[in-house]
Design an enzyme around this catalytic site. Structure first.
Site, PDB file in Angstrom:
ATOM      1  N   ARG A 213      -8.199  19.103   3.745  1.00 22.59           N
ATOM      2  CA  ARG A 213      -8.845  19.450   2.467  1.00 22.59           C
ATOM      3  C   ARG A 213     -10.185  20.134   2.727  1.00 22.59           C
ATOM      4  O   ARG A 213     -10.913  19.719   3.629  1.00 22.59           O
ATOM      5  CB  ARG A 213      -9.094  18.190   1.643  1.00 22.59           C
ATOM      6  CG  ARG A 213      -7.851  17.648   0.981  1.00 22.59           C
ATOM      7  CD  ARG A 213      -8.105  16.318   0.313  1.00 22.59           C
ATOM      8  NE  ARG A 213      -7.314  15.284   0.933  1.00 22.59           N
ATOM      9  CZ  ARG A 213      -7.522  13.976   0.826  1.00 22.59           C
ATOM     10  NH1 ARG A 213      -8.509  13.521   0.089  1.00 22.59           N
ATOM     11  NH2 ARG A 213      -6.744  13.113   1.423  1.00 22.59           N
TER      12      ARG A 213
ATOM     13  N   GLU B 183      -8.637  -2.324   4.739  1.00 26.46           N
ATOM     14  CA  GLU B 183      -8.345  -2.209   3.306  1.00 26.46           C
ATOM     15  C   GLU B 183      -7.308  -3.231   2.848  1.00 26.46           C
ATOM     16  O   GLU B 183      -7.448  -3.815   1.784  1.00 26.46           O
ATOM     17  CB  GLU B 183      -7.876  -0.780   2.993  1.00 26.46           C
ATOM     18  CG  GLU B 183      -9.029   0.215   3.024  1.00 26.46           C
ATOM     19  CD  GLU B 183      -8.579   1.655   3.168  1.00 26.46           C
ATOM     20  OE1 GLU B 183      -7.994   1.986   4.218  1.00 26.46           O
ATOM     21  OE2 GLU B 183      -8.816   2.433   2.246  1.00 26.46           O
TER      22      GLU B 183
ATOM     23  N   ASN C 128       0.878  -1.168   0.000  1.00 31.34           N
ATOM     24  CA  ASN C 128       0.000   0.000   0.000  1.00 31.34           C
ATOM     25  C   ASN C 128       0.921   1.225   0.000  1.00 31.34           C
ATOM     26  O   ASN C 128       1.397   1.662   1.036  1.00 31.34           O
ATOM     27  CB  ASN C 128      -0.864  -0.064   1.271  1.00 31.34           C
ATOM     28  CG  ASN C 128      -1.982   0.943   1.258  1.00 31.34           C
ATOM     29  OD1 ASN C 128      -1.915   1.940   0.547  1.00 31.34           O
ATOM     30  ND2 ASN C 128      -2.996   0.688   2.057  1.00 31.34           N
TER      31      ASN C 128
ATOM     32  N   HIS D 235     -11.536   5.829  -2.114  1.00 36.60           N
ATOM     33  CA  HIS D 235     -11.808   4.997  -0.922  1.00 36.60           C
ATOM     34  C   HIS D 235     -12.696   3.797  -1.268  1.00 36.60           C
ATOM     35  O   HIS D 235     -13.385   3.255  -0.397  1.00 36.60           O
ATOM     36  CB  HIS D 235     -12.551   5.800   0.179  1.00 36.60           C
ATOM     37  CG  HIS D 235     -11.740   6.869   0.841  1.00 36.60           C
ATOM     38  ND1 HIS D 235     -12.314   8.043   1.294  1.00 36.60           N
ATOM     39  CD2 HIS D 235     -10.434   6.948   1.154  1.00 36.60           C
ATOM     40  CE1 HIS D 235     -11.377   8.793   1.853  1.00 36.60           C
ATOM     41  NE2 HIS D 235     -10.234   8.157   1.778  1.00 36.60           N
TER      42      HIS D 235
ATOM     43  N   ARG E 281      -2.440  -1.683  -3.717  1.00 41.79           N
ATOM     44  CA  ARG E 281      -3.548  -0.730  -3.719  1.00 41.79           C
ATOM     45  C   ARG E 281      -3.159   0.368  -4.704  1.00 41.79           C
ATOM     46  O   ARG E 281      -2.107   0.992  -4.574  1.00 41.79           O
ATOM     47  CB  ARG E 281      -3.732  -0.135  -2.335  1.00 41.79           C
ATOM     48  CG  ARG E 281      -4.651   1.066  -2.344  1.00 41.79           C
ATOM     49  CD  ARG E 281      -4.907   1.579  -0.949  1.00 41.79           C
ATOM     50  NE  ARG E 281      -5.672   2.798  -1.013  1.00 41.79           N
ATOM     51  CZ  ARG E 281      -5.210   3.985  -0.592  1.00 41.79           C
ATOM     52  NH1 ARG E 281      -3.989   4.097  -0.116  1.00 41.79           N
ATOM     53  NH2 ARG E 281      -5.973   5.045  -0.663  1.00 41.79           N
TER      54      ARG E 281
END
Ligand code: ADP
Length: 406
Positions: free
Chosen positions: A247, A390, A7, A186, A98
């Site tokens: 963000r 994940e 990842n 996501h 990923r």
């Protein structure tokens, strides 16, 4: 089957090794037998390698800073010393990556070949911080492990079936032809928690209308119908949608034009402001970490109070905005750092959505009970907290892809 999951972020590399044996069935969750993180963010000329295996944790500084050399050293810890879990690196059967951006092309886990690599490369302008790191990771594995099968699991894949009317921005067709559309991110997490919801509620995914809330440093909300994403808040980039750690989420695009024409800001400066200096960080002026802001709020810091009010309000707006894509709501699902850990945020978000008949069991919520319904018996919809996994989801998808090839 030994599955190595990589990842890769712009300045870190998380990796885990899973040992799976489920004789052709979808594997049940197991913990990784080895985990490692390489961190390049320490600006002191050091690269930090942390390894967890055999019940112990080790960390060491590396003198080599490039990705290939660091990954080589990291992989060696699997076959040498106290962290050893394998006889040979060739015992690894498949490597899963990923990949943040797969564009429109990939709707599922895909065996990596030169065409897949070329697509990841072509998409670098859309994911400048991530796709180059993924490519370097893939090439490092080729260099170290030769022609071992490698699989790309895309964070955009789960969103590829969002209907066109929700996917296209109302600009014009020319921009859509240039690839300007909602991609969503996501996806690995939203898909995983949707599947877990179906298992926990013991109802087939095809019968469930879900809103899944991935609330980490980056945050996104997704509407899931028939087990597919039908709308999501992140868009062309992970900047759109709700307010996040640093963000801003969605803002009037004319603000950008104003900053350019009235203040002379260039693209780089605006990019930095919107992605790194806004959101919880920009509004609290304390931190992007919700825990720190919650503490300041408890000390009556007015900017922390406002930042949290805004964060909650934007989550409520976003959750409600998913409902036209679903028509009804069977379950609201919280996951990732904030979603899994902050009873306060869950409570306030649900309180503001009470008009939908959503009723949280405050006792169960305060205990952060995972993987069960934490709504009251008379709530119109179930509410769940499901820890996202994940890396496990990537390992599981690699396993299933490899099994289907045999
Ligand atoms: P990333 O997107 O980097 O994977 P995480 O999923 O780890 O991020 O989420 C990080 C966020 O979760 C941070 O804002 C952090 O403050 C928040 N968080 C973690 N634990 C708690 C907690 N107990 N209460 C409130 N927020 C928390």
């Amino acid at each position: 089957m030994k599955v190595l999951v990589l990842n890769a972020g712009s300045s870190s590399q998380k990796s885990c090794l899973y040992d799976l044996d489920s004789r052709g069935k979808k594997p049940n969750f197991v913990s990784p037998i080895w985990e490692a993180t390489i961190d390049w963010t320490l600006n002191l000329g050091h690269t930090l390698l942390k390894v967890k295996s055999n019940g112990q944790e080790y960390s060491t500084y590396l003198s080599d800073h490039n990705r290939l050399e660091s990954i080589k050293t990291m992989l060696k810890t699997m076959v040498e010393g106290e962290t050893k879990v394998l006889e040979h690196l060739s015992d690894i059967d498949v490597v899963g990556h990923r990949v943040v951006h797969g564009g429109t092309k990939y709707s599922q886990a895909t065996l990596i070949n030169s065409e897949v690599k070329a697509t990841i490369e072509k998409l670098i302008p859309l994911a400048p911080n991530h796709n180059p790191a993924h490519l370097e990771g893939i090439e490092s594995v080729e260099n170290i492990l030769g022609d071992i099968p490698q699989v790309a699991v895309f964070d955009t894949a789960f969103h590829t079936n969002i209907p066109l009317y929700a996917k296209i921005y109302p600009l014009n067709h020319e921009f859509y032809k240039r690839g300007i559309q909602r991609y969503g991110f996501h996806g690995i997490s939203h898909e995983y928690v949707s599947q877990r919801t179906s298992e926990i509620l013991q109802q087939p995914l095809k019968n469930l209308n879900l809103v899944t809330c991935h609330l980490g440093n980056g945050c996104s909300i997704t509407a899931v119908k028939n087990g597919q994403s039908v709308n999501t808040t992140m868009g062309f980039t992970p900047l759109e949608g709700v307010m996040m750690g640093t963000r801003c989420g969605s803002i009037d695009p004319a603000i950008v034009i104003h900053l350019m024409t009235e203040y002379g800001y260039d693209g780089e400066k605006i990019n930095h402001i919107l992605n790194k200096e806004s959101g919880l960080w920009g509004m609290s002026e304390i931190s992007s970490d919700l825990r720190t802001i919650l503490k300041a709020k408890s000390e009556n810091n007015p900017k922390a109070i406002l930042a949290i009010e805004m964060y909650i309000f934007r989550l409520q707006e976003a959750i409600a905005s998913m409902l036209p894509s679903l028509g009804s709501l069977d379950a609201l699902v919280f996951t990732a750092g904030v979603g899994e850990n902050s009873a306060f945020i869950r409570e306030k978000v649900c309180q503001g959505l009470g008009f939908l008949g959503l009723k949280l069991d405050l006792e169960k919520n305060s205990q952060s009970l995972f993987n069960e319904n934490i709504a009251t018996a008379d709530s119109n919809s179930k509410i769940l907290i499901i820890p996202t996994k994940e890396d496990w989801a990537i390992a599981s998808q690699c396993f299933q892809l490899m099994e289907s090839k045999n």
